[in-house]
Design a protein around this motif. Structure first.
Motif, PDB file in Angstrom:
ATOM      1  N   PHE A   1       0.098  11.209   7.443  1.00 33.77           N
ATOM      2  CA  PHE A   1      -0.440  12.147   8.167  1.00 33.77           C
ATOM      3  C   PHE A   1       0.451  13.514   8.324  1.00 33.77           C
ATOM      4  CE2 PHE A   1      -2.060   7.930   9.729  1.00 33.77           C
ATOM      5  CZ  PHE A   1      -3.205   8.164   9.660  1.00 33.77           C
ATOM      6  N   SER A   2       1.363  13.679   7.574  1.00 37.40           N
ATOM      7  CA  SER A   2       2.079  14.699   7.683  1.00 37.40           C
ATOM      8  C   SER A   2       1.577  16.186   7.452  1.00 37.40           C
ATOM      9  CB  SER A   2       3.332  14.547   6.427  1.00 37.40           C
ATOM     10  OG  SER A   2       2.716  14.535   5.240  1.00 37.40           O
ATOM     11  N   ASP A   3       0.454  15.959   6.757  1.00 40.20           N
ATOM     12  CA  ASP A   3      -0.363  17.307   6.538  1.00 40.20           C
ATOM     13  C   ASP A   3      -0.878  17.947   7.971  1.00 40.20           C
ATOM     14  OD1 ASP A   3       0.282  17.534   3.875  1.00 40.20           O
ATOM     15  OD2 ASP A   3      -1.327  16.557   3.171  1.00 40.20           O
ATOM     16  N   ILE A   4      -1.123  16.957   8.854  1.00 43.36           N
ATOM     17  CA  ILE A   4      -1.779  17.482  10.214  1.00 43.36           C
ATOM     18  C   ILE A   4      -0.504  17.934  11.146  1.00 43.36           C
ATOM     19  CG2 ILE A   4      -3.040  16.636  12.235  1.00 43.36           C
ATOM     20  CD1 ILE A   4      -4.091  14.271  10.470  1.00 43.36           C
TER      21      ILE A   4
ATOM     22  N   MET B   1       0.766  -1.247   0.132  1.00 46.05           N
ATOM     23  CA  MET B   1       0.006   0.107  -0.075  1.00 46.05           C
ATOM     24  C   MET B   1       1.109   1.129   0.145  1.00 46.05           C
ATOM     25  SD  MET B   1      -2.494   1.350   2.814  1.00 46.05           S
ATOM     26  CE  MET B   1      -1.191   1.837   4.078  1.00 46.05           C
ATOM     27  N   LEU B   2       1.996   1.305   0.765  1.00 47.03           N
ATOM     28  CA  LEU B   2       2.629   2.463   0.952  1.00 47.03           C
ATOM     29  C   LEU B   2       3.586   2.724  -0.268  1.00 47.03           C
ATOM     30  CD1 LEU B   2       4.024   1.805   4.521  1.00 47.03           C
ATOM     31  CD2 LEU B   2       2.302   3.632   3.864  1.00 47.03           C
ATOM     32  N   ASP B   3       4.041   1.633  -0.829  1.00 48.32           N
ATOM     33  CA  ASP B   3       4.747   1.635  -2.108  1.00 48.32           C
ATOM     34  C   ASP B   3       3.923   2.374  -3.195  1.00 48.32           C
ATOM     35  OD1 ASP B   3       7.049   0.622  -0.881  1.00 48.32           O
ATOM     36  OD2 ASP B   3       6.733  -1.507  -1.853  1.00 48.32           O
ATOM     37  N   PHE B   4       2.513   1.784  -3.335  1.00 50.43           N
ATOM     38  CA  PHE B   4       1.651   2.280  -4.221  1.00 50.43           C
ATOM     39  C   PHE B   4       1.527   3.768  -3.976  1.00 50.43           C
ATOM     40  CE2 PHE B   4      -2.837   3.364  -5.568  1.00 50.43           C
ATOM     41  CZ  PHE B   4      -2.689   3.005  -6.897  1.00 50.43           C
ATOM     42  N   LEU B   5       1.413   4.171  -2.842  1.00 53.54           N
ATOM     43  CA  LEU B   5       1.134   5.703  -2.367  1.00 53.54           C
ATOM     44  C   LEU B   5       2.383   6.576  -2.407  1.00 53.54           C
ATOM     45  CD1 LEU B   5      -1.321   5.331   0.548  1.00 53.54           C
ATOM     46  CD2 LEU B   5      -2.151   5.793  -1.811  1.00 53.54           C
ATOM     47  N   GLY B   6       3.626   5.798  -2.771  1.00 59.07           N
ATOM     48  CA  GLY B   6       4.705   6.663  -2.793  1.00 59.07           C
ATOM     49  C   GLY B   6       5.171   7.320  -1.465  1.00 59.07           C
ATOM     50  N   VAL B   7       4.897   6.676  -0.574  1.00 58.45           N
ATOM     51  CA  VAL B   7       5.478   7.248   0.914  1.00 58.45           C
ATOM     52  C   VAL B   7       6.224   6.055   1.647  1.00 58.45           C
ATOM     53  CG1 VAL B   7       3.576   8.924   1.205  1.00 58.45           C
ATOM     54  CG2 VAL B   7       3.144   6.320   1.969  1.00 58.45           C
ATOM     55  N   SER B   8       6.946   6.324   2.564  1.00 56.20           N
ATOM     56  CA  SER B   8       7.837   5.457   3.249  1.00 56.20           C
ATOM     57  C   SER B   8       7.167   4.823   4.499  1.00 56.20           C
ATOM     58  CB  SER B   8       9.173   6.082   3.458  1.00 56.20           C
ATOM     59  OG  SER B   8       9.050   7.273   4.360  1.00 56.20           O
ATOM     60  N   SER B   9       6.331   5.760   5.176  1.00 51.69           N
ATOM     61  CA  SER B   9       5.712   5.022   6.308  1.00 51.69           C
ATOM     62  C   SER B   9       4.499   5.318   6.498  1.00 51.69           C
ATOM     63  CB  SER B   9       6.388   5.743   7.575  1.00 51.69           C
ATOM     64  OG  SER B   9       6.537   6.973   7.812  1.00 51.69           O
ATOM     65  N   VAL B  10       3.380   5.028   7.559  1.00 55.77           N
ATOM     66  CA  VAL B  10       2.185   5.323   7.857  1.00 55.77           C
ATOM     67  C   VAL B  10       2.229   6.738   8.407  1.00 55.77           C
ATOM     68  CG1 VAL B  10      -0.023   4.842   9.399  1.00 55.77           C
ATOM     69  CG2 VAL B  10       1.377   2.811   8.076  1.00 55.77           C
TER      70      VAL B  10
END
Length: 451
Positions: free
Chosen positions: A29-32, A16-25
């Motif tokens: 939530f980095s926008d929060i 899922m993370l690879d598909f979204l292009g992020v390294s962690s869960v």
């Protein structure tokens, strides 16, 4: 460790993370802003193993007062009755237990036949000409009947007896509000039945239907013949909500002039289960058949002359033009309708009659014995079925606390729905209650009355 009910694996997360292009869960939530994020661990108990969880949940369940630990005298719309052991044996078969609404009738012959038999049994019990494949429960079934009558008559007013189940009247009001139908209530007499004089006053030219219960919420048997004459003389329809067990003994409403008969099949084969689910029934005359909500299963023959079953009528908004739909009920209670059909088949005509007689005999014995207790008053003089009302010298809530401590689930506190009936208890006595259990109830209520 693997979890049976949490199938997401670490591999699933990585994919899922690879598909979204992020390294962690956390990156999700980095926008929060950091300062408003919850920090630390939530205060939750540690996860339990499955055996420990079963023990824990069983311990919680055992805190409930239930029918294996307590003697039950509570009815008020949901009843503890005998159910043949064949009910569960048949009901839990995979072909029935997993079956859903038969949208493709040509491959659902077994399910359709079961529904067809249910409809036939409902017609035999009620004395009506046609029944549908079931409703959600008896409460909504009566509200649906009122809305159907209003639509059929083109009138925006219905009259309901206050001796009808209070929850049914609440559901009716909710339905009526959306349809802009006025609901008028008429009082009950000191005999515990609908006040016919008040009914005559309430009936007007714009009245579509009159709704009564048989036996009513107090257990009293309404005079349907007298009601029918008054209602039909005013040009309204007579809608009757009937206990199906009582119909094993009482004259069928259809034989007494009812236009629509509804009710709840819960007493036949459906356990109380702390309040649900139920299975409503809906029966009417052939003249009103096309106005009936839900669907009807019919019998036919295929091109080879073999008997088959089809969905004959479906008057809901998904199948016909919305403005012509009589209801938006989207399904039916096929599995629970089957439970009732199996129970009725197991009991047979004679069994249903015997069951009804036992309810009457045991309830009359209980009322007779309670009436002998100094301080306990038997109220309402109308004939009754398996429920009756007594007046206690203390509040029913207090009495029920004491009864519960003695292993007895007491009757319904009528003050909850009828403020004028303080200290009045509605007691249900079904065929399952023994003489010793009834005598124990009398003994405990006598002790409460004299405390």
């Amino acid at each position: 460790m693997t979890f049976r009910y949490l199938p997401t694996t670490e591999e699933d997360k990585k994919e899922m993370l690879d598909f979204l292009g992020v390294s962690s869960v956390d990156e999700l939530f980095s926008d929060i802003p950091e300062e408003v994020r919850f920090q630390g661990m939530m205060k939750l108990d540690e996860a339990l193993s499955e055996p420990d969880l079963v023990k824990f949940m069983s311990g919680l369940a055992n805190k409930n007062a239930n029918f294996t630990t307590h003697v039950n005298f509570l009815g008020a719309g949901t009843y503890q009755h005998y159910a043949p052991s064949t009910v569960n044996h048949m009901l839990l078969r995979g072909e029935f237990f997993t079956a859903y609404t038969p949208y493709q009738p040509e491959i659902s012959q077994g399910e359709l036949q079961a529904i067809f038999e249910f409809q036939t049994m409902v017609c035999e019990l009620t004395g009506m000409e046609v029944a549908n494949s079931s409703m959600y429960d008896g409460f909504t079934s009566m509200a649906e009947a009122a809305m159907m009558a209003a639509g059929h008559k083109g009138k925006k007013r219905v009259v309901v007896s206050k001796a009808v189940h209070p929850e049914t009247r609440h559901v009716l009001s909710t339905y009526a509000y959306g349809q802009e139908v006025e609901v008028v209530e008429v009082d009950y007499t000191n005999e515990g039945v609908t006040d016919l004089d008040s009914l005559k006053v309430a009936l007007q030219n714009d009245t579509a239907a009159v709704l009564v219960q048989y036996p009513n919420f107090f257990g009293s048997v309404e005079d349907l013949r007298a009601l029918e004459e008054i209602v039909h003389a005013a040009g309204a329809l007579l809608i009757v909500s009937a206990n199906p067990v009582a119909l094993g003994l009482l004259e069928a409403p259809g034989k007494l002039g009812a236009d629509i008969v509804v009710g709840d099949m819960q007493p036949f084969g459906i356990p109380v289960s702390f309040g649900g689910p139920h299975c409503g029934y809906f029966a009417t005359t052939s003249k009103l058949m096309r106005k009936m909500p839900g669907r009807i299963v019919g019998q036919t023959k295929d091109e080879d002359g073999k008997r088959g079953f089809v969905l004959t009528l479906q008057a809901r908004e998904q199948h016909i033009r919305r403005e012509k739909a009589t209801s938006n009920i989207c399904s039916n209670q096929a599995l629970l309708a089957l439970a009732s059909s199996i129970a009725l088949t197991g009991l047979g005509k004679q069994g249903v009659q015997e069951m009804a007689k036992m309810n009457v005999q045991k309830a009359y014995y209980a009322k007779q014995e309670l009436a002998k207790v100094n301080g306990v008053e038997a109220v309402f003089e109308a004939p009754f079925f398996n429920e009756f009302v007594v007046k206690l010298p203390v509040s029913v809530s207090e009495a029920n606390k004491v009864l519960l401590s003695k292993g007895i689930i007491g009757g319904y506190d009528l003050e909850l729905a009828y403020p004028e009936l303080y200290g009045h208890m509605l007691i249900a006595v079904t065929e399952l209650r023994t003489k010793d259990e009834i005598d124990q109830l009398v003994k405990e209520l006598e002790a409460i009355a004299h405390a």
